[in-house]
Design an enzyme around this catalytic site. Structure first.
Site, PDB file in Angstrom:
ATOM      1  N   HIS A  96      -1.251  39.277  -1.885  1.00  0.00           N
ATOM      2  CA  HIS A  96       0.097  39.168  -1.345  1.00  0.00           C
ATOM      3  C   HIS A  96       1.124  39.713  -2.328  1.00  0.00           C
ATOM      4  CE1 HIS A  96      -1.772  36.696   1.651  1.00  0.00           C
ATOM      5  NE2 HIS A  96      -2.021  35.721   0.809  1.00  0.00           N
ATOM      6  N   GLU A 114       1.005  30.981  -3.081  1.00  0.00           N
ATOM      7  CA  GLU A 114       0.459  29.872  -2.304  1.00  0.00           C
ATOM      8  C   GLU A 114      -0.436  29.002  -3.177  1.00  0.00           C
ATOM      9  OE1 GLU A 114      -3.360  31.857  -0.116  1.00  0.00           O
ATOM     10  OE2 GLU A 114      -1.415  32.711   0.388  1.00  0.00           O
ATOM     11  N   HIS A 171      -7.874  37.375  -3.494  1.00  0.00           N
ATOM     12  CA  HIS A 171      -8.473  36.087  -3.143  1.00  0.00           C
ATOM     13  C   HIS A 171      -9.012  36.107  -1.718  1.00  0.00           C
ATOM     14  CE1 HIS A 171      -4.359  35.915  -1.556  1.00  0.00           C
ATOM     15  NE2 HIS A 171      -4.846  35.082  -0.646  1.00  0.00           N
ATOM     16  N   ARG A 191      -4.724  43.493   3.240  1.00  0.00           N
ATOM     17  CA  ARG A 191      -6.174  43.342   3.320  1.00  0.00           C
ATOM     18  C   ARG A 191      -6.840  44.400   2.450  1.00  0.00           C
ATOM     19  NH1 ARG A 191      -6.780  43.636   8.879  1.00  0.00           N
ATOM     20  NH2 ARG A 191      -6.017  41.512   9.089  1.00  0.00           N
TER      21      ARG A 191
END
Length: 314
Positions: A96, A114, A171, A191
């Site tokens: 991200h 996150e 991740h 992705r």
């Protein structure tokens, strides 16, 4: 209105989703490929709905904009998003962007830092966290050569583990894992690798390699989170992470516990057990899968029962 704000979640179907959100939380899920419960969300791609009280029926984003006095935040948008994820299959390997990159390349969207609390994990479950490449040049070469086994770092997981995943971290959740995720309110994912899977129409899913390479932190490696534990009467608090994005804790209640007034509006998610919230002259039942916000100036309250909650604030 000095009352808890209970929320109705929104569900998202995913190619890797399953049925554990129903099995573990008794949610009425839309299909057998339900991957995500957006439990506390004001993001345009899936907004939670206030389920009772004076603001019943409002979307969380509407509540945020119409009643800023409940939150007193400097953010222009509700900055956090709480999810439950059911990884019935491996998720794509992804990364991200941070706020600066997302703001420039994703129409002003927030970046996405996150963290994960592992709610449930089948024996032998693993996540991907970090890479073995030590330079951007090596990263690009290994991606182009498809050297995924050599590039990606795998970490075994079990229920109760916690992982902090800052933007720029490569991740992926592995098969057989259910997590509660606290994140910035963003739906931007780049992705990197998807195991050559095909969607329902037989097409390979899109990759976003150039942007992914841009934002990936190199070098990076997995470092376990150091956390602190404090105990009050019948209340055990585990503090996992606190930074400019969010503070995240686990609260474990056994019996009757008193909680002091929270300095900021606070997000609560019940991930195990049941009990009650007592606030002023009202009593609210709590069960596994309940999500609510205590607004600013909520004041002191009491919790009772056998409960485990993930608690977060800005």
């Amino acid at each position: 209105m000095n009352q808890p704000i209970f929320l109705e979640p929104v569900f998202q179907e995913r190619i890797w989703g399953g049925t554990k959100l129903k099995e573990l939380f008794q949610y009425d899920i839309p299909s057998e490929h339900t991957g995500e419960c957006w439990a506390i969300s004001a993001h345009p791609n899936g907004q939670s709905i206030v389920s009772g009280g004076a603001y019943q029926g409002l979307k969380l984003g509407e509540l945020w904009s119409r009643h800023p006095e409940l939150f007193r935040s400097s953010s222009s948008v509700f900055p956090l998003l709480t999810k439950l994820l059911d990884a019935s299959d491996d998720l794509s390997v992804q990364v991200h962007p941070d706020d600066e990159y997302a703001g420039k390349h994703e129409n002003g969207e927030l970046g996405k830092t996150e963290c994960w609390y592992i709610v449930d994990a089948e024996p032998g479950s693993e996540i991907i966290y970090g890479i073995e490449a030590t330079t951007k040049e090596e990263l690009v070469r290994m991606i182009r050569a498809g050297e995924w086994d050599q590039l990606l770092t795998k970490v075994p997981v079990k229920a109760g583990d916690f992982f902090y995943v800052p933007s720029g971290t490569v991740h992926a959740l592995g098969k057989g894992i259910v997590v509660l995720e606290t994140q910035q309110s963003s739906d931007t994912t780049y992705r990197v690798y998807d195991y050559d899977r095909r969607d329902a129409q037989g097409n390979l899913r899109d990759l976003h390699l150039e942007k992914a390479i841009d934002v990936t932190t190199v070098p990076q490696s997995y470092v376990p989170v150091s956390y602190t534990v404090s105990e009050e009467k019948n209340l055990k608090k585990t503090s996992f992470v606190s930074n400019s994005f969010f503070t995240v804790e686990k609260w474990e209640v056994s019996g009757q516990a008193e909680a002091a007034e929270q300095a900021k509006y606070t997000l609560f998610s019940v991930i195990e057990g049941s009990g009650e919230l007592r606030h002023q002259d009202s009593v609210y039942p709590l069960k596994k899968g309940t999500h609510f916000i205590a607004p600013v100036d909520f004041g002191a309250f009491a919790l009772s029962g056998e409960l485990t909650m993930i608690v977060a604030h800005e």
